[in-house]
Enzyme design. Structure first.
Site, mmCIF file in Angstrom:
data_model
loop_
_atom_site.group_PDB
_atom_site.id
_atom_site.type_symbol
_atom_site.label_atom_id
_atom_site.label_comp_id
_atom_site.label_asym_id
_atom_site.label_seq_id
_atom_site.Cartn_x
_atom_site.Cartn_y
_atom_site.Cartn_z
ATOM 1 N N ASP A 18 44.805 -15.672 -46.735
ATOM 2 C CA ASP A 18 44.334 -14.444 -47.402
ATOM 3 C C ASP A 18 44.933 -13.256 -46.631
ATOM 4 O O ASP A 18 44.226 -12.457 -46.041
ATOM 5 C CB ASP A 18 42.798 -14.383 -47.459
ATOM 6 N N ASP A 32 46.643 -13.518 -40.534
ATOM 7 C CA ASP A 32 47.337 -14.502 -41.375
ATOM 8 C C ASP A 32 48.848 -14.262 -41.280
ATOM 9 O O ASP A 32 49.636 -15.223 -41.225
ATOM 10 C CB ASP A 32 46.936 -14.356 -42.851
ATOM 11 N N VAL A 79 43.351 -20.875 -43.823
ATOM 12 C CA VAL A 79 42.898 -19.847 -42.874
ATOM 13 C C VAL A 79 42.273 -18.667 -43.621
ATOM 14 O O VAL A 79 42.278 -17.541 -43.142
ATOM 15 C CB VAL A 79 44.050 -19.391 -41.932
ATOM 16 N N HIS A 99 42.941 -14.831 -34.971
ATOM 17 C CA HIS A 99 42.284 -16.091 -35.339
ATOM 18 C C HIS A 99 43.222 -17.154 -35.928
ATOM 19 O O HIS A 99 43.271 -18.288 -35.466
ATOM 20 C CB HIS A 99 41.197 -15.836 -36.390
ATOM 21 N N ASP A 100 43.898 -16.766 -37.019
ATOM 22 C CA ASP A 100 44.618 -17.771 -37.810
ATOM 23 C C ASP A 100 45.786 -18.372 -37.034
ATOM 24 O O ASP A 100 46.156 -19.533 -37.247
ATOM 25 C CB ASP A 100 45.105 -17.148 -39.126
HETATM 26 C C1 BDR Z 1 38.933 -14.865 -40.416
HETATM 27 O O1 BDR Z 1 38.595 -13.877 -41.397
HETATM 28 C C2 BDR Z 1 39.717 -13.113 -41.730
HETATM 29 O O2 BDR Z 1 39.423 -11.776 -41.676
HETATM 30 C C3 BDR Z 1 40.803 -13.491 -40.774
HETATM 31 O O3 BDR Z 1 42.057 -13.467 -41.416
HETATM 32 C C4 BDR Z 1 40.432 -14.852 -40.293
HETATM 33 O O4 BDR Z 1 40.971 -15.853 -41.127
HETATM 34 C C5 BDR Z 1 38.194 -14.537 -39.143
HETATM 35 O O5 BDR Z 1 36.824 -14.525 -39.368
HETATM 36 CA CA CA Z 2 42.664 -15.294 -42.772
#
Ligand code: BDR
Ligand code: CA
Length: 321
Positions: free
Chosen positions: A10, A15, A129, A247-248
């Site tokens: 997304d 990402d 993700v 994160h991703d």
């Molecule tokens: C996740 O939420 C999204 O905002 C980020 O891309 C990540 O996948 C983190 O909570």
């Molecule tokens: Ca994401």
């Protein structure tokens, strides 16, 4: 060894960095990208994904998927931010990259997932993700794909750490029913939670190093990470200050080197009816659920090796196509 991967994204600043890491890692063969509503409306996620692949000159097809969660928006008041959307500080709307020249694929993401897995030799890891809507729909529509999915590596959920409500992480909160279907699908799952991603931070020093490397991907990652650090400082400051999770990208790195996270094998399910806990990933850490009768189904990453993550990302993003 090279791992074939399909990413469901997304896109989104993290990402975007994760896509670049997948494309540029010699250990990953990114064969396709599917997009889903999440950080932005799905058509913006699609355009952003296309911008990223065009920018690094990758030849990876992008397929657009679901614009709404399976059912979560049907209960009035349950998901106040969906579908009415305001760009958030962490991602903005359109990524600051040239408009995409390439176009999305001419089939829907769910069709693409089903087709790709049915045609495969069972060797394509699935890496969602974003919210799990596309993946859940593909499983519901063609459960026979499950035998062909060797592993699902999800960025989502949290045990001690959450970011959307006090109980839920964003990707799971957006579409808890979808997450529940996927978590219970019976295939090997690695869940890279916020507990882990919050131990794998980029600092301004990381960004300087990325800029010094000077490749298109490293410069772009530096600029997205700086944006994230400034936003996190304002809305969700990390304890160590002036830093942000990507994160991703941690989920992607965990495919290349599983030691970048440490996991526990536990029963995980997703709360779909709680008033205060909607979208919580319920991790049965000490096997107390039903007095230990619930079998483990998910390898839950609760910690990360932050230094290793940063080293891996500096290394991967120094590559060019
Ligand atoms: C996740 O939420 C999204 O905002 C980020 O891309 C990540 O996948 C983190 O909570
Ligand atoms: Ca994401």
């Amino acid at each position: 060894m090279t791992t074939k991967v399909i990413m469901d994204v997304d896109t989104g600043t993290d990402d975007a960095i994760a896509i670049m890491a997948s494309v540029l890692s010699p250990e990953i063969d990114l064969i396709g990208i599917t997009t889903v509503n999440g950080n932005c409306p799905v058509e913006i996620c699609t355009e952003n994904s296309l911008r990223v692949v065009d920018y690094i000159k990758a030849n990876v097809p992008v397929y657009e998927g679901c614009a709404l969660p399976l059912s979560a928006t049907l209960t009035p008041g349950r998901k106040p931010n969906i579908p009415s959307y305001e760009p958030n500080k962490i991602h903005g709307a359109y990524l600051d990259l040239p408009e995409a020249k390439s176009s999305k694929g001419n089939i829907n993401a769910v069709e693409y997932l089903i087709h790709s897995y049915l045609e495969s030799d069972g060797d394509i890891s699935l890496v969602p993700v974003g919210p799990l809507t596309n993946v859940a729909l593909a499983i519901r529509q063609a459960p026979e794909i499950l035998d062909k999915i060797p592993e699902i590596v999800i960025m989502g959920g949290g045990h001690h750490v959450n970011n959307c409500t006090s109980s839920a992480e964003f990707n799971i909160w957006v579409d808890p029913e979808a997450a529940r279907i996927v978590m219970n699908c019976g295939r090997p799952i690695r869940l890279v939670t916020l507990d882990a991603t919050h131990e794998a931070l980029f600092t301004m020093n990381t960004c300087e190093k990325l800029r010094d490397i000077g490749t298109p991907a490293s410069i772009c990652a530096a600029s997205f990470a700086e944006h994230r650090i400034n936003a996190y400082d304002q809305i969700q400051p990390m304890e160590s200050g002036a830093s942000a999770p990507i994160h991703d990208a941690l989920a992607v790195c965990s495919i290349i080197n599983p030691d970048v996270v440490s996991t526990v094998f536990a029963h995980v399910d997703v709360e779909t009816i709680g008033e205060l806990t909607d979208g919580r990933t319920v991790v049965d850490i000490d096997r107390s659920g039903d007095r230990g009768r619930k079998p483990p189904n998910v390898h839950v990453a609760l910690h990360a090796d932050g230094d290793l993550f940063v080293d891996m990302m500096l290394d991967i993003l120094s590559n060019k196509l």
